[in-house]
Design a protein around this motif. Structure first.
Motif, PDB file in Angstrom:
ATOM      1  N   TYR A 330       0.823  -1.214   0.000  1.00 38.20           N
ATOM      2  CA  TYR A 330       0.000   0.000   0.000  1.00 38.20           C
ATOM      3  C   TYR A 330       0.857   1.264   0.000  1.00 38.20           C
ATOM      4  O   TYR A 330       0.425   2.329  -0.463  1.00 38.20           O
ATOM      5  CB  TYR A 330      -0.955  -0.018   1.192  1.00 38.20           C
ATOM      6  N   ALA A 331       2.065   1.176   0.502  1.00 33.72           N
ATOM      7  CA  ALA A 331       2.966   2.339   0.441  1.00 33.72           C
ATOM      8  C   ALA A 331       3.346   2.656  -1.009  1.00 33.72           C
ATOM      9  O   ALA A 331       3.415   3.821  -1.422  1.00 33.72           O
ATOM     10  CB  ALA A 331       4.216   2.078   1.265  1.00 33.72           C
ATOM     11  N   GLU A 332       3.614   1.600  -1.808  1.00 33.01           N
ATOM     12  CA  GLU A 332       3.934   1.812  -3.223  1.00 33.01           C
ATOM     13  C   GLU A 332       2.711   2.339  -3.990  1.00 33.01           C
ATOM     14  O   GLU A 332       2.818   3.214  -4.851  1.00 33.01           O
ATOM     15  CB  GLU A 332       4.422   0.514  -3.851  1.00 33.01           C
ATOM     16  N   ILE A 333       1.537   1.799  -3.678  1.00 31.47           N
ATOM     17  CA  ILE A 333       0.317   2.249  -4.371  1.00 31.47           C
ATOM     18  C   ILE A 333       0.061   3.720  -4.073  1.00 31.47           C
ATOM     19  O   ILE A 333      -0.412   4.486  -4.921  1.00 31.47           O
ATOM     20  CB  ILE A 333      -0.883   1.392  -3.931  1.00 31.47           C
ATOM     21  N   ARG A 334       0.411   4.163  -2.835  1.00 31.93           N
ATOM     22  CA  ARG A 334       0.180   5.550  -2.461  1.00 31.93           C
ATOM     23  C   ARG A 334       0.973   6.527  -3.362  1.00 31.93           C
ATOM     24  O   ARG A 334       0.598   7.677  -3.551  1.00 31.93           O
ATOM     25  CB  ARG A 334       0.566   5.732  -0.983  1.00 31.93           C
ATOM     26  N   GLN A 335       2.097   6.092  -3.947  1.00 35.21           N
ATOM     27  CA  GLN A 335       2.930   6.948  -4.795  1.00 35.21           C
ATOM     28  C   GLN A 335       2.488   6.957  -6.263  1.00 35.21           C
ATOM     29  O   GLN A 335       3.048   7.684  -7.080  1.00 35.21           O
ATOM     30  CB  GLN A 335       4.390   6.452  -4.719  1.00 35.21           C
ATOM     31  N   ASP A 336       1.497   6.203  -6.650  1.00 37.91           N
ATOM     32  CA  ASP A 336       1.024   6.112  -8.050  1.00 37.91           C
ATOM     33  C   ASP A 336       0.150   7.328  -8.376  1.00 37.91           C
ATOM     34  O   ASP A 336      -0.959   7.476  -7.835  1.00 37.91           O
ATOM     35  CB  ASP A 336       0.235   4.808  -8.227  1.00 37.91           C
ATOM     36  N   ARG A 337       0.649   8.267  -9.328  1.00 33.30           N
ATOM     37  CA  ARG A 337      -0.058   9.489  -9.669  1.00 33.30           C
ATOM     38  C   ARG A 337      -1.316   9.212 -10.478  1.00 33.30           C
ATOM     39  O   ARG A 337      -2.330   9.916 -10.336  1.00 33.30           O
ATOM     40  CB  ARG A 337       0.876  10.412 -10.493  1.00 33.30           C
ATOM     41  N   GLU A 338      -1.281   8.218 -11.338  1.00 34.92           N
ATOM     42  CA  GLU A 338      -2.460   7.890 -12.164  1.00 34.92           C
ATOM     43  C   GLU A 338      -3.632   7.485 -11.287  1.00 34.92           C
ATOM     44  O   GLU A 338      -4.762   7.938 -11.480  1.00 34.92           O
ATOM     45  CB  GLU A 338      -2.092   6.786 -13.147  1.00 34.92           C
ATOM     46  N   LEU A 339      -3.367   6.625 -10.274  1.00 35.74           N
ATOM     47  CA  LEU A 339      -4.416   6.210  -9.352  1.00 35.74           C
ATOM     48  C   LEU A 339      -4.898   7.393  -8.525  1.00 35.74           C
ATOM     49  O   LEU A 339      -6.082   7.541  -8.236  1.00 35.74           O
ATOM     50  CB  LEU A 339      -3.888   5.097  -8.428  1.00 35.74           C
ATOM     51  N   TYR A 340      -3.923   8.305  -8.195  1.00 35.15           N
ATOM     52  CA  TYR A 340      -4.279   9.490  -7.412  1.00 35.15           C
ATOM     53  C   TYR A 340      -5.240  10.382  -8.196  1.00 35.15           C
ATOM     54  O   TYR A 340      -6.242  10.855  -7.657  1.00 35.15           O
ATOM     55  CB  TYR A 340      -2.994  10.260  -7.055  1.00 35.15           C
ATOM     56  N   GLU A 341      -4.950  10.631  -9.477  1.00 32.56           N
ATOM     57  CA  GLU A 341      -5.812  11.479 -10.297  1.00 32.56           C
ATOM     58  C   GLU A 341      -7.193  10.858 -10.476  1.00 32.56           C
ATOM     59  O   GLU A 341      -8.223  11.552 -10.451  1.00 32.56           O
ATOM     60  CB  GLU A 341      -5.162  11.724 -11.680  1.00 32.56           C
ATOM     61  N   TYR A 342      -7.256   9.527 -10.621  1.00 31.34           N
ATOM     62  CA  TYR A 342      -8.542   8.843 -10.785  1.00 31.34           C
ATOM     63  C   TYR A 342      -9.414   8.976  -9.529  1.00 31.34           C
ATOM     64  O   TYR A 342     -10.596   9.305  -9.602  1.00 31.34           O
ATOM     65  CB  TYR A 342      -8.297   7.369 -11.120  1.00 31.34           C
ATOM     66  N   LYS A 343      -8.831   8.755  -8.368  1.00 30.04           N
ATOM     67  CA  LYS A 343      -9.586   8.867  -7.110  1.00 30.04           C
ATOM     68  C   LYS A 343     -10.022  10.309  -6.879  1.00 30.04           C
ATOM     69  O   LYS A 343     -11.106  10.588  -6.367  1.00 30.04           O
ATOM     70  CB  LYS A 343      -8.742   8.375  -5.921  1.00 30.04           C
ATOM     71  N   LYS A 344      -9.132  11.313  -7.300  1.00 30.31           N
ATOM     72  CA  LYS A 344      -9.476  12.721  -7.156  1.00 30.31           C
ATOM     73  C   LYS A 344     -10.690  13.067  -8.011  1.00 30.31           C
ATOM     74  O   LYS A 344     -11.616  13.779  -7.562  1.00 30.31           O
ATOM     75  CB  LYS A 344      -8.268  13.579  -7.549  1.00 30.31           C
ATOM     76  N   LYS A 345     -10.706  12.564  -9.240  1.00 29.96           N
ATOM     77  CA  LYS A 345     -11.826  12.814 -10.151  1.00 29.96           C
ATOM     78  C   LYS A 345     -13.130  12.263  -9.578  1.00 29.96           C
ATOM     79  O   LYS A 345     -14.168  12.946  -9.576  1.00 29.96           O
ATOM     80  CB  LYS A 345     -11.513  12.183 -11.506  1.00 29.96           C
ATOM     81  N   LYS A 346     -13.084  11.072  -9.065  1.00 29.46           N
ATOM     82  CA  LYS A 346     -14.290  10.444  -8.496  1.00 29.46           C
ATOM     83  C   LYS A 346     -14.757  11.190  -7.258  1.00 29.46           C
ATOM     84  O   LYS A 346     -15.956  11.338  -7.013  1.00 29.46           O
ATOM     85  CB  LYS A 346     -14.033   8.970  -8.163  1.00 29.46           C
ATOM     86  N   ALA A 347     -13.820  11.688  -6.472  1.00 28.08           N
ATOM     87  CA  ALA A 347     -14.182  12.429  -5.269  1.00 28.08           C
ATOM     88  C   ALA A 347     -14.862  13.741  -5.625  1.00 28.08           C
ATOM     89  O   ALA A 347     -15.836  14.155  -4.970  1.00 28.08           O
ATOM     90  CB  ALA A 347     -12.934  12.683  -4.422  1.00 28.08           C
ATOM     91  N   ILE A 348     -14.355  14.423  -6.709  1.00 29.06           N
ATOM     92  CA  ILE A 348     -14.973  15.673  -7.145  1.00 29.06           C
ATOM     93  C   ILE A 348     -16.391  15.435  -7.617  1.00 29.06           C
ATOM     94  O   ILE A 348     -17.327  16.189  -7.296  1.00 29.06           O
ATOM     95  CB  ILE A 348     -14.113  16.331  -8.252  1.00 29.06           C
ATOM     96  N   GLU A 349     -16.608  14.331  -8.374  1.00 29.12           N
ATOM     97  CA  GLU A 349     -17.946  13.997  -8.850  1.00 29.12           C
ATOM     98  C   GLU A 349     -18.890  13.752  -7.675  1.00 29.12           C
ATOM     99  O   GLU A 349     -20.055  14.182  -7.683  1.00 29.12           O
ATOM    100  CB  GLU A 349     -17.889  12.767  -9.745  1.00 29.12           C
ATOM    101  N   LEU A 350     -18.414  13.082  -6.686  1.00 23.77           N
ATOM    102  CA  LEU A 350     -19.250  12.789  -5.513  1.00 23.77           C
ATOM    103  C   LEU A 350     -19.611  14.077  -4.777  1.00 23.77           C
ATOM    104  O   LEU A 350     -20.768  14.265  -4.360  1.00 23.77           O
ATOM    105  CB  LEU A 350     -18.513  11.827  -4.570  1.00 23.77           C
ATOM    106  N   LEU A 351     -18.672  14.971  -4.584  1.00 22.47           N
ATOM    107  CA  LEU A 351     -18.952  16.238  -3.913  1.00 22.47           C
ATOM    108  C   LEU A 351     -19.940  17.092  -4.703  1.00 22.47           C
ATOM    109  O   LEU A 351     -20.815  17.752  -4.121  1.00 22.47           O
ATOM    110  CB  LEU A 351     -17.645  17.015  -3.711  1.00 22.47           C
ATOM    111  N   GLU A 352     -19.810  17.097  -6.052  1.00 19.13           N
ATOM    112  CA  GLU A 352     -20.751  17.842  -6.878  1.00 19.13           C
ATOM    113  C   GLU A 352     -22.165  17.290  -6.728  1.00 19.13           C
ATOM    114  O   GLU A 352     -23.147  18.050  -6.628  1.00 19.13           O
ATOM    115  CB  GLU A 352     -20.310  17.790  -8.349  1.00 19.13           C
TER     116      GLU A 352
END
Length: 366
Positions: A330-352
């Protein structure tokens, strides 16, 4: 065959005892024999005690077997659970509750047999008590009927006294007119004159009254005597009806109380005998040194304990290793920017979506 049965009674592990020497097997066969014969004595004692209660052989035998099996199971459990340790007092402390239980069992077993052994003496005590109870019961019942009997007797005596009183009066009148005729008393004139006739008439009238009184009073006396017989019959019936209760005063509690009235020394010796028999398997295991069976049993238990400790240690290592691996993943997964951008996008959709929903609810409320 008998030796194997007694080893089974001792509660020893079959596989371990079979691998031991012949002397070790004989020791545990002796312990098992003590356990078995203690249960047999418990069966005999309880069967006799229950026979005095139920007065039925089959019921007494059935519950006696149940009690004997219970004592057998308890003794077998007590002996089989005592473990030899390196220190005697530690072993004694371990066996103390079992010794107390064995003492209680010994007392329970010995009491009915004491009653049977001293049966003749107990019967003598019970006979004296029954006689005293019978006399007391008869006196109590007599007191209950005493008022009616005394009143009835007083009435009969009163009626008889009235007859005697009237008879005396008639006899006195008879003497009076006879002496008047003889000239010895009264007018002192010989012959049957007017005074004689007057006294004779008075006597005859009193005699008729006596006859009438005698008939009436005798009839009433007969009636009162019949009532007295009825009262006496009721008294005797009451005594006879309560006599079976007194005759049945020989149950278990009555016999125990009668036993307590006998000299206590023989009973104490019998109880001590059963106490020695009951505690002998436990005392034998406490006094005996560690032997082949104890070492093998300890080895078997320690092997199982070691195996369990190893299994627990391996499970703990596996848990900590797996936790470390997952932490690294999970430490290595935390450094993955592609996964970070995907989760950020989904979080923005949920907040909207939450903001739009809240706005609609507010509009409806206004």
């Amino acid at each position: 065959m008998l030796k194997r049965f007694f080893m089974l009674c001792s509660g020893a592990d079959k596989n371990l005892i079979d691998s031991c020497s012949n002397g070790e097997q004989n020791k545990y066969a002796g312990i098992g024999a003590t356990v078995f014969f203690t249960a047999v004595m418990a069966f005999i004692a309880s069967a006799y005690a229950l026979y005095t209660v139920f007065d039925n052989v089959y019921t007494a035998v059935f519950f006696g077997i149940v009690w004997g099996l219970l004592i057998f199971n308890l003794d077998r459990f007590i002996v089989s659970t005592i473990r030899k340790r390196d220190r005697f007092w530690s072993e004694f402390l371990q066996a103390t509750p079992r010794i107390i239980l064995a003492m209680i069992i010994a007392i329970v077993i010995s009491k009915p047999l004491e009653i049977k052994i001293f049966e003749k003496e107990i019967n003598t005590v019970l006979l004296k008590e029954k006689n005293a109870m019978a006399l007391a019961n008869k006196k109590e019942v007599s007191n209950y009927f005493q008022t009616d009997l005394a009143k009835n007797k007083a009435e009969i005596d009163g009626l008889k006294a009235d007859i005697l009183k009237k008879e005396k009066e008639v006899n006195d009148l008879y003497t009076t007119y006879i002496t008047e005729a003889e000239g010895t008393k009264g007018t002192l004139k010989l012959g049957k004159g007017p005074v004689y006739k007057e006294k004779r008439d008075k006597h005859d009238a009193a005699l008729k009254e006596l006859d009438t009184l005698r008939k009436v009073n005798l009839a009433r006396i007969t009636e009162k005597e019949a009532k007295a017989k009825t009262l006496q019959a009721e008294l005797d019936k009451k005594v006879s009806n309560t006599q079976p209760v007194i005759d049945g005063f020989d149950g278990l509690m009555a016999r125990i109380n009668a036993l307590n009235k006998l000299p206590s020394l023989p009973s104490i010796f019998i109880m001590l005998l059963f106490l020695a028999i009951e505690t002998s398997p436990i005392i034998a295991k406490l006094l005996a040194a560690k032997s082949e069976y104890d070492f093998k049993l300890e080895d078997s238990e320690m092997a199982l304990k070691t195996l369990l400790e190893q299994n627990n240690y391996q499970r703990e290592l596996q848990r900590t290793t797996d936790a470390g691996i997952y932490d690294d993943v999970y430490a290595e997964i935390r450094q993955d920017r592609e996964l970070y951008e995907y989760k950020k996008k989904k979080a923005i959709e949920l907040l909207e979506m939450q903001a739009d929903n809240f706005s609609e609810k507010q509009k409806k409320a206004l």
